[in-house]
Design a protein around this motif. Structure first.
Motif, PDB file in Angstrom:
ATOM      1  N   TYR A 112       0.846  -1.189   0.000  1.00  0.00           N
ATOM      2  CA  TYR A 112       0.000   0.000   0.000  1.00  0.00           C
ATOM      3  C   TYR A 112       0.874   1.230   0.000  1.00  0.00           C
ATOM      4  CZ  TYR A 112      -3.826   3.127   1.200  1.00  0.00           C
ATOM      5  OH  TYR A 112      -4.756   4.121   1.174  1.00  0.00           O
ATOM      6  N   ASN A 121      -4.331   4.414  -3.311  1.00  0.00           N
ATOM      7  CA  ASN A 121      -5.633   4.543  -2.669  1.00  0.00           C
ATOM      8  C   ASN A 121      -6.711   4.569  -3.753  1.00  0.00           C
ATOM      9  OD1 ASN A 121      -7.096   4.939  -0.183  1.00  0.00           O
ATOM     10  ND2 ASN A 121      -7.612   6.962  -0.991  1.00  0.00           N
ATOM     11  N   SER A 156     -13.236  -2.013  -2.559  1.00  0.00           N
ATOM     12  CA  SER A 156     -12.813  -2.710  -1.356  1.00  0.00           C
ATOM     13  C   SER A 156     -11.300  -2.749  -1.216  1.00  0.00           C
ATOM     14  CB  SER A 156     -13.353  -4.145  -1.411  1.00  0.00           C
ATOM     15  OG  SER A 156     -12.690  -4.983  -0.507  1.00  0.00           O
ATOM     16  N   PHE A 157     -10.820  -2.507   0.004  1.00  0.00           N
ATOM     17  CA  PHE A 157      -9.394  -2.629   0.270  1.00  0.00           C
ATOM     18  C   PHE A 157      -8.942  -4.076   0.066  1.00  0.00           C
ATOM     19  CE2 PHE A 157      -5.707  -3.353   2.941  1.00  0.00           C
ATOM     20  CZ  PHE A 157      -4.889  -2.327   2.527  1.00  0.00           C
ATOM     21  N   LEU A 201      -8.089  -4.617  -3.465  1.00  0.00           N
ATOM     22  CA  LEU A 201      -6.777  -4.037  -3.744  1.00  0.00           C
ATOM     23  C   LEU A 201      -5.665  -4.949  -3.235  1.00  0.00           C
ATOM     24  CD1 LEU A 201      -7.081  -0.217  -3.003  1.00  0.00           C
ATOM     25  CD2 LEU A 201      -6.463  -1.294  -5.158  1.00  0.00           C
ATOM     26  N   ALA A 202      -5.814  -5.464  -2.028  1.00  0.00           N
ATOM     27  CA  ALA A 202      -4.802  -6.356  -1.454  1.00  0.00           C
ATOM     28  C   ALA A 202      -4.612  -7.584  -2.342  1.00  0.00           C
ATOM     29  CB  ALA A 202      -5.189  -6.762  -0.041  1.00  0.00           C
TER      30      ALA A 202
END
Length: 132
Positions: free
Chosen positions: A7, A12, A17-18, A21-22
């Protein structure tokens, strides 16, 4: 080399949803580590030309986003006006970008250091799929 960020900067998402992204970050990192281990390399780093082209495309796309409007103050731009927090792509587009990341975009070098624990080394999975 071998510094994998999950990150930051300009990662950003404007929405989504994070966890998505992960997932987008973990898959290529795993692919790079597996390729490095299977190929005997000790270090991996982004190809400088690929890095610069990615940043050029990102800056160009961010220039078209609302957070780049000159009449607006925001924390996502640095003192020179460059967006350093948000990425300009939709989550689905970013996922596809990271899913098809070619290993040729990276430079592998050095000699891998053997794991000092043979039992641990024997448990490491060795699959050719990392090079796909």
């Amino acid at each position: 080399p071998n510094l994998f960020f999950m990150y930051g900067p300009a990662t950003n998402a404007g929405g989504g949803s994070f966890l998505s992204l992960a997932d987008s970050w973990l898959r290529p990192i795993t692919k790079l580590i597996m390729a490095m281990l299977e190929g005997g390399g000790g270090a991996v780093a982004p190809n400088p030309q690929v890095h610069d082209e990615y940043n050029r495309r990102m800056d160009e796309a961010n220039d078209r986003m609302v957070w780049s409007h000159p009449g607006m103050g925001t924390y996502v731009r640095n003192s020179r006006g460059r967006v350093t927090v948000n990425m300009p792509w939709r989550m689905v587009d970013y996922w596809h970008m990271t899913a098809k990341m070619p290993l040729d975009d990276f430079e592998f070098s050095g000699r891998r250091v053997a794991c000092p624990d043979p039992e641990l080394a024997a448990t490491w999975p060795r699959r050719s799929s990392a090079r796909e």
